[in-house]
Design an enzyme around this catalytic site. Structure first.
Site, short mmCIF file in Angstrom:
data_model
loop_
_atom_site.label_atom_id
_atom_site.label_comp_id
_atom_site.label_asym_id
_atom_site.label_seq_id
_atom_site.Cartn_x
_atom_site.Cartn_y
_atom_site.Cartn_z
N ASP A 215 -34.58 -21.03 2.56
CA ASP A 215 -33.92 -21.59 1.39
C ASP A 215 -33.18 -22.88 1.76
OD1 ASP A 215 -32.82 -21.19 -1.42
OD2 ASP A 215 -30.96 -21.24 -0.26
N GLU A 241 -38.18 -24.68 1.68
CA GLU A 241 -37.87 -25.20 0.35
C GLU A 241 -37.35 -26.62 0.47
OE1 GLU A 241 -35.11 -24.34 -3.57
OE2 GLU A 241 -34.33 -23.98 -1.56
#
Length: 482
Positions: A215, A241
């Protein structure tokens, strides 16, 4: 535009029902992992661990999904909003989704079903509460105080914008050294911080995890991620990401040396084509549109972030058009596809179905949970993706507008009609061996039989069929009737 004027009426008359119907679930053979190359990921967003385990056994394994992506498993702040799971307070594997023992059992169960497990790992930051508090599993914490783990010296304090928050995405230093919406930003250049993050990831690897979605990777230099990856105890699938921003100094291409990277332009471009442009434009979709190289791109129609940005991408709310977009993604040879599986939400902060203590409830599809990965057209096109691995696109056809068709070189064929009227009596050249094939858009292929329409390909590789408005036909060699 004219082709969109009739969409709602057409879909309401029944196309939605056919495309969105859940696929039949057959009991899997005991301990028999599905064979073949399987790369499709199901993102079971905010599902609890017992529900993920059950889904691996009953749906994901039998339908050929290769991976399940699970939401962050570490201890987080208390509450119900979905984003609280992205505010860790410790690296204990205990959250509103379940205990460490339940997580371990889930991983083992999914592996027994032939499904690998990817963890959504929050490693860029810790919590964002100025006042601190007590986490889900009882750990005390402050904004820069996580006893036994991190103290204030382990975080960035950039001293900008009146509260350390990122304000300028055109400033590389600020994006990677200031705080994303007040989340305490870890100093990932620190050897100590790297050791703690690697320790968390290695703990998950010891439980059998197969990979990580990292993330907020854009907020960490690619070199920091490489250094953390170098401390892992064994190899693991990595997807990062990194949201593309035109003209920004930090670009997704910087991260491809570490593993796959999410291609956020994919879903937005696909939504625009299906909503207001022409499917004919998809002939070179992917790298031809300036997207990442296929071998590094992780793609999706929507994910848990983008589906909350109104109008940006297609979501479960778009019904039949969303199903068709997923069918195209699973048929088209670009990137590694992830299918989203959502819960129903009416505001962007809403958390998953939970009890009075905010513990996530067991998933019951279509009762607060959308379960898009079970929709017949989506679940069955996973088999199409598996059957056509490695086959290029041939026999492309388009009418210059919204009727397209293409082969996957001797292994599969898709024709999609997104016009407002049916295409009738048209013949399609597939290049497939002669025989009878299950149309997996509308029927399940199990035990050598098809529950839906059967398409007959003649000795020369042709078939003739009608394709209703906003509908499709898909056939492949692994769903050929004897």
């Amino acid at each position: 535009m004219h082709r969109r004027r009739c969409r709602s009426a057409v879909l309401a008359l029944g196309v939605i029902a056919g495309l969105l119907a859940p696929t039949a679930v057959a009991a899997p053979p005991a301990a028999a992992a599905p064979s073949g190359t399987k790369k499709v990921i199901a993102n079971l967003f905010e599902w609890n661990w017992p529900s993920v385990a059950s889904e691996c056994t009953n749906v994901l394994g039998p339908k050929g999904y290769g991976y399940v992506q699970v939401s962050p498993p570490q201890e987080h702040v208390r509450g119900n909003q979905w984003w609280l799971a992205y505010q860790p307070v410790s690296y204990r594997i205990e959250s509103r989704k379940g205990t460490r023992a339940q997580f371990q059992s889930m991983v083992n169960t999914c592996h027994a079903a032939g499904v690998k497990v990817i963890v959504d790992a929050v490693v860029n930051h810790m919590s964002g509460q100025d006042a601190g508090g007590t986490g889900w599993a009882g750990s005390s914490y402050g904004h820069y105080d996580y006893p036994g783990i991190y103290q204030t010296q382990d975080f960035h304090h950039c001293g900008r914008n009146g509260g350390d928050d990122i304000a300028n995405y055109n400033d590389r230093y600020e994006v990677q050294n200031c705080e994303l919406v007040n989340l305490s930003d870890l100093a990932t250049e620190s050897d100590y911080v790297r050791s703690k993050i690697a320790g968390y990831l290695n703990d998950l690897l010891s439980l059998g995890v197969d990979g990580f979605r990292l993330d907020a990777s854009k907020h960490m230099p690619a070199a920091d991620i490489a250094a953390i990856k170098g401390r892992l105890s064994r190899s693991a699938y990595i997807v990062q990401e990194v949201i593309y921003g035109a003209g920004e100094p930090i670009q997704p291409t910087e991260y491809t040396g570490n593993g796959d990277v999410h291609e956020f332009r994919y879903g937005k471009d696909l939504a625009r084509v299906f909503r207001s442009e022409k499917l004919a434009y998809l002939k070179n979709f992917g790298e031809g549109w300036g997207h990442l190289p296929s071998g590094s791109a992780a793609v999706f129609v929507d994910n848990h972030d983008t589906q909350r940005d109104v109008g940006g991408v297609l979501t479960y709310r778009d019904g039949g058009i969303y199903a068709l977009a997923n069918a195209f993604m699973l048929a088209w040879p670009y990137g590694s596809p992830t299918v989203m599986s959502s819960y129903t939400f009416s505001n962007r902060d809403a958390g998953p179905p939970s009890d009075a203590n905010n513990k996530t409830l067991n998933t019951t599809c279509y009762s607060g949970w959308e379960c898009e990965h079970r929709w017949r057209v989506v679940a069955n096109m996973v088999g199409f993706a598996n059957a056509t691995q490695g086959a290029g696109v041939t026999n492309w056809y388009d009418n210059g507008n919204n009727h397209i068709a293409f082969s996957r070189a001797g292994k599969g064929y898709l024709t999609m009609n997104d016009e407002d009227g049916a295409v009738t009596g048209r013949s399609y050249y597939t290049g497939l061996p002669a025989g009878r094939y299950c149309d997996v858009i509308h029927g399940d292929f199990t035990g050598g039989t098809c529950s839906g329409p059967v398409i007959t390909v003649d000795a020369n590789g042709w078939f003739t069929a009608n394709v209703p408005a906003h509908d499709a036909i898909a056939i492949h060699t692994a769903a050929k009737l004897s």
